[in-house]
Design a protein around this motif. Structure first.
Motif, PDB file in Angstrom:
ATOM      1  N   PHE A   4      -1.390  -7.625  10.010  1.00 18.77           N
ATOM      2  CA  PHE A   4      -2.529  -7.733   9.104  1.00 18.77           C
ATOM      3  C   PHE A   4      -2.063  -8.382   7.807  1.00 18.77           C
ATOM      4  CE2 PHE A   4      -0.711  -3.479   9.164  1.00 18.77           C
ATOM      5  CZ  PHE A   4      -0.235  -3.356   7.871  1.00 18.77           C
ATOM      6  N   THR A   5      -3.000  -8.920   7.074  1.00 17.37           N
ATOM      7  CA  THR A   5      -2.670  -9.630   5.837  1.00 17.37           C
ATOM      8  C   THR A   5      -2.710  -8.678   4.646  1.00 17.37           C
ATOM      9  OG1 THR A   5      -4.965 -10.187   5.326  1.00 17.37           O
ATOM     10  CG2 THR A   5      -3.748 -11.704   6.782  1.00 17.37           C
ATOM     11  N   PRO A   6      -2.082  -9.047   3.532  1.00 15.64           N
ATOM     12  CA  PRO A   6      -2.193  -8.230   2.315  1.00 15.64           C
ATOM     13  C   PRO A   6      -3.646  -8.041   1.888  1.00 15.64           C
ATOM     14  CG  PRO A   6      -0.436  -9.847   2.080  1.00 15.64           C
ATOM     15  CD  PRO A   6      -1.155 -10.188   3.347  1.00 15.64           C
ATOM     16  N   GLN A   7      -4.478  -9.061   2.121  1.00 17.43           N
ATOM     17  CA  GLN A   7      -5.887  -8.967   1.747  1.00 17.43           C
ATOM     18  C   GLN A   7      -6.603  -7.903   2.578  1.00 17.43           C
ATOM     19  OE1 GLN A   7      -4.274 -11.884   2.427  1.00 17.43           O
ATOM     20  NE2 GLN A   7      -4.073 -12.500   0.268  1.00 17.43           N
ATOM     21  N   GLU A   8      -6.279  -7.852   3.880  1.00 14.84           N
ATOM     22  CA  GLU A   8      -6.878  -6.833   4.752  1.00 14.84           C
ATOM     23  C   GLU A   8      -6.452  -5.439   4.329  1.00 14.84           C
ATOM     24  OE1 GLU A   8      -7.442  -9.001   9.071  1.00 14.84           O
ATOM     25  OE2 GLU A   8      -5.410  -8.468   8.441  1.00 14.84           O
ATOM     26  N   LEU A   9      -5.187  -5.293   3.941  1.00 12.78           N
ATOM     27  CA  LEU A   9      -4.708  -4.002   3.461  1.00 12.78           C
ATOM     28  C   LEU A   9      -5.416  -3.616   2.165  1.00 12.78           C
ATOM     29  CD1 LEU A   9      -2.850  -1.560   3.448  1.00 12.78           C
ATOM     30  CD2 LEU A   9      -1.037  -3.001   2.491  1.00 12.78           C
ATOM     31  N   SER A  10      -5.602  -4.575   1.269  1.00 10.63           N
ATOM     32  CA  SER A  10      -6.277  -4.306  -0.005  1.00 10.63           C
ATOM     33  C   SER A  10      -7.713  -3.854   0.217  1.00 10.63           C
ATOM     34  CB  SER A  10      -6.243  -5.566  -0.883  1.00 10.63           C
ATOM     35  OG  SER A  10      -6.846  -5.322  -2.132  1.00 10.63           O
ATOM     36  N   VAL A  11      -8.406  -4.510   1.133  1.00 11.87           N
ATOM     37  CA  VAL A  11      -9.789  -4.128   1.447  1.00 11.87           C
ATOM     38  C   VAL A  11      -9.824  -2.725   2.044  1.00 11.87           C
ATOM     39  CG1 VAL A  11     -11.753  -4.613   2.950  1.00 11.87           C
ATOM     40  CG2 VAL A  11     -10.622  -6.482   1.733  1.00 11.87           C
ATOM     41  N   PHE A  12      -8.882  -2.431   2.939  1.00 12.24           N
ATOM     42  CA  PHE A  12      -8.799  -1.104   3.551  1.00 12.24           C
ATOM     43  C   PHE A  12      -8.614  -0.036   2.477  1.00 12.24           C
ATOM     44  CE2 PHE A  12      -6.369   2.437   5.246  1.00 12.24           C
ATOM     45  CZ  PHE A  12      -7.037   2.748   6.415  1.00 12.24           C
ATOM     46  N   ILE A  13      -7.711  -0.282   1.549  1.00 12.74           N
ATOM     47  CA  ILE A  13      -7.434   0.693   0.486  1.00 12.74           C
ATOM     48  C   ILE A  13      -8.672   0.922  -0.376  1.00 12.74           C
ATOM     49  CG2 ILE A  13      -6.128   1.072  -1.642  1.00 12.74           C
ATOM     50  CD1 ILE A  13      -3.767  -0.365  -0.257  1.00 12.74           C
ATOM     51  N   ASN A  17     -11.815   0.430   0.407  1.00 20.47           N
ATOM     52  CA  ASN A  17     -12.916   1.045   1.153  1.00 20.47           C
ATOM     53  C   ASN A  17     -12.637   2.505   1.505  1.00 20.47           C
ATOM     54  OD1 ASN A  17     -14.334  -1.342   1.105  1.00 20.47           O
ATOM     55  ND2 ASN A  17     -13.699  -1.990   3.156  1.00 20.47           N
ATOM     56  N   ARG A  18     -11.382   2.838   1.776  1.00 24.00           N
ATOM     57  CA  ARG A  18     -11.050   4.177   2.253  1.00 24.00           C
ATOM     58  C   ARG A  18     -10.553   5.105   1.145  1.00 24.00           C
ATOM     59  NH1 ARG A  18     -10.409   4.437   7.861  1.00 24.00           N
ATOM     60  NH2 ARG A  18     -11.652   2.757   8.756  1.00 24.00           N
ATOM     61  N   VAL A  19      -9.982   4.522   0.110  1.00 23.18           N
ATOM     62  CA  VAL A  19      -9.349   5.362  -0.909  1.00 23.18           C
ATOM     63  C   VAL A  19     -10.188   5.332  -2.180  1.00 23.18           C
ATOM     64  CG1 VAL A  19      -7.167   5.894  -2.051  1.00 23.18           C
ATOM     65  CG2 VAL A  19      -7.146   4.743   0.153  1.00 23.18           C
ATOM     66  N   ILE A  41      -3.116  11.046   4.487  1.00 19.31           N
ATOM     67  CA  ILE A  41      -2.582  10.240   3.381  1.00 19.31           C
ATOM     68  C   ILE A  41      -3.696   9.847   2.423  1.00 19.31           C
ATOM     69  CG2 ILE A  41      -1.704   7.915   2.851  1.00 19.31           C
ATOM     70  CD1 ILE A  41       0.521   9.745   3.434  1.00 19.31           C
ATOM     71  N   ILE A  42      -4.858   9.478   2.978  1.00 22.07           N
ATOM     72  CA  ILE A  42      -5.985   9.087   2.126  1.00 22.07           C
ATOM     73  C   ILE A  42      -6.405  10.240   1.229  1.00 22.07           C
ATOM     74  CG2 ILE A  42      -8.426   8.446   2.173  1.00 22.07           C
ATOM     75  CD1 ILE A  42      -7.793   6.813   4.708  1.00 22.07           C
ATOM     76  N   SER A  43      -6.462  11.440   1.793  1.00 23.68           N
ATOM     77  CA  SER A  43      -6.792  12.624   0.986  1.00 23.68           C
ATOM     78  C   SER A  43      -5.749  12.859  -0.091  1.00 23.68           C
ATOM     79  CB  SER A  43      -6.906  13.842   1.903  1.00 23.68           C
ATOM     80  OG  SER A  43      -7.130  15.022   1.166  1.00 23.68           O
ATOM     81  N   PHE A  44      -4.485  12.688   0.269  1.00 24.17           N
ATOM     82  CA  PHE A  44      -3.391  12.875  -0.691  1.00 24.17           C
ATOM     83  C   PHE A  44      -3.507  11.874  -1.835  1.00 24.17           C
ATOM     84  CE2 PHE A  44       1.073  11.668  -1.798  1.00 24.17           C
ATOM     85  CZ  PHE A  44       1.366  12.799  -2.538  1.00 24.17           C
ATOM     86  N   ILE A  45      -3.774  10.620  -1.514  1.00 19.80           N
ATOM     87  CA  ILE A  45      -3.897   9.585  -2.545  1.00 19.80           C
ATOM     88  C   ILE A  45      -5.050   9.900  -3.492  1.00 19.80           C
ATOM     89  CG2 ILE A  45      -4.470   7.158  -2.934  1.00 19.80           C
ATOM     90  CD1 ILE A  45      -2.998   6.492  -0.338  1.00 19.80           C
TER      91      ILE A  45
END
Length: 483
Positions: A368-377, A379-381, A347-351
């Motif tokens: 997980f919190t929205p903030q944790e998801l935002s940080v993940f996105i 950092n990874r995307v 998915i990360i490659s697709f994005i």
């Protein structure tokens, strides 16, 4: 993985074929649904957490035993007695008792709206004919607030007032033929510890005594309210709800569960002629596939029936089914897994290699919190990804789906709502392939393993052949719960 999930089904077929599970009773309660669902959830957690990922375990709550003097005990009793008396005094006769959770509510026109039931109540103007029992958290500013009953608070009153009933010594009525062989089998063949799972005979005796004690609350409650039916949106896994179903079935009150296709409701090969007293007698299904899933085993009984009633909230919000934007948006519904599991490298490659807007929708019980998801996105995307994070309870799913051309998920039940709304779904987790195998048609619903080496190429091929919107053929009839 699909073979592993099929193996899980085979496990229950084997257990039901080799042991008289349909006849097991303790203190008059047929216990197999409780055991089967508990074992299923245990196996599912193992399947989810395989492959090296460690499960996040909730810390056990430490119970501090506080010695109470006689005065405080009397005070607590009097407070509970007054509370329970006021609760009973205010009860009125109602036609339906719904059992709902705050996680099933969405913010609709300024109030918290139960997406499974309130659309029916509002459409047919039966606000005064129903109670809504909230079995978890009670929210402020709910729709039809005069119908709300806080289950935990009133059950605690009952437990304090009738504490003496727990201490009554009863001789247990036990019929568990070959149960010792069953426990030995699951330990030796399935590597399940009966002790850790708390399903030893002594545990089952304690559990049935608990259900009988709790059912006393519902006996008083139902006698006062005199409902013609009680309705759930997922009854399993909660002792307070098992007790409600058990008592309602005992009192010949119609018991209903509103649900979609799910393993909990699937592949029962042994069932008593009149069904189990821990399971509902009627099922309101979103679609024909879910109904057929129930029919395969319900047909062996004489009073368990399934119906197609649709998803009433989608029908209630049908006026919003208009896409006013030309922007191509992908809707990604998350589950309660860790983010690395839910958003794999494919998915990360697709994005990274496409230019869509993304809506990431949190699960009602996300870990997980929205903030944790935002940080993940970030950092990874990519830093400048065009995306939005939505709380599933703050934005109605109908509003989200009307603006999207594609839905991606691991195994969310949002698939059914997407299909009803005319939005294609790509499942990316093997559990999704297993749970929704009857829906995968390679036209509107697809499966591509998110960890597949050629995931990016496969998903691009699907999108290139995908029409912007599939036809919306679903009949958005809003079921009348009084029927």
């Amino acid at each position: 993985m699909k073979e592993e999930n099929q193996l899980m089904k085979n496990i229950f077929h084997t257990l039901e074929a080799n042991f008289p599970v349909e006849n097991w009773k303790v203190n008059g309660i047929g216990i197999w649904p409780y055991l089967r669902i508990k074992i299923y959830i245990h196996l599912l957690s193992i399947s989810i957490n395989s492959g090296g990922r460690q499960e996040k375990k909730n810390d056990l709550k430490k119970t501090t035993v506080i010695a109470k003097n006689r005065h405080s005990i009397i005070t607590d009793f009097l407070v509970a007695f007054k509370g329970f008396f006021n609760f009973l005094r205010e009860l009125k006769t109602k036609k339906i008792v719904f059992f709902g959770s705050h996680s099933q509510r969405v913010l609709h026109e300024g109030c918290w709206f139960n997406r499974f039931f309130d659309s029916m109540v509002n459409t047919y103007k039966i606000d005064k004919e129903v109670y809504m029992v909230e079995y978890l958290q009670e929210l402020d500013n709910t729709y039809n607030p005069n119908s709300i009953i806080c289950l935990d608070k009133n059950l605690n009153f009952y437990k304090t007032v009738f504490f003496w009933r727990k201490r009554i010594k009863r001789k247990s009525d036990i019929y568990l033929k070959n149960y010792d062989l069953f426990l030995n089998y699951i330990q030796q063949e399935l590597n399940i510890s009966p002790t850790e799972l708390r399903i030893q005979e002594s545990n089952i005796i304690d559990w049935t005594n608990k259900i009988i004690f709790l059912s006393g609350f519902y006996r008083i409650f139902f006698k006062r309210v005199k409902p013609s039916k009680i309705v759930f949106a997922g009854y399993y896994g909660w002792d307070n709800l098992y007790a409600a179903i058990y008592q309602a079935n005992k009192m010949k009150i119609m018991t209903v569960d509103s649900q979609t296709n799910h393993m909990v409701f699937s592949d029962w090969t042994k069932i008593p002629e009149r069904g189990y007293d821990l399971m509902p007698k009627k099922y309101w299904n979103w679609d024909e596939i879910s109904k057929n899933n129930i029919d395969t085993w319900a047909s062996k009984t004489n009073d368990v029936l399934a119906y197609v009633v649709g998803q009433s909230y989608l029908g209630y919000c049908k006026s919003k089914y208009q896409n006013s934007s030309d922007e191509k948006i992908i809707f990604f519904s998350l589950q309660t897994f860790e983010l690395e599991e839910m958003i794999p490298n494919g998915i990360i490659s697709f994005i990274k290699n496409t230019n869509y807007k993304w809506i990431f929708r949190l699960h009602p019980r996300n870990t997980f919190t929205p903030q944790e998801l935002s940080v993940f996105i970030k950092n990874r995307v990519v830093e400048d990804l065009n995306y939005e994070i939505q709380d599933s309870r703050s934005v109605p799913i109908s509003e989200v789906l009307c603006s999207c051309f594609l839905h991606i998920t691991g195994f969310s039940g949002c698939l059914l709502e997407s299909k009803m709304m005319g939005v294609s779904t790509i499942l990316i987790h093997p559990l999704g392939e297993e749970m929704f195998e009857d829906y995968i048609d390679e036209k509107t619903v697809f499966f591509v393993n998110g960890k597949d080496d050629f995931f990016y190429e496969k998903i691009i091929e699907i999108i290139s052949n995908l029409e912007y919107k599939i036809s919306i053929s679903q009949n958005f009839y809003i079921h009348n719960p009084l029927d």
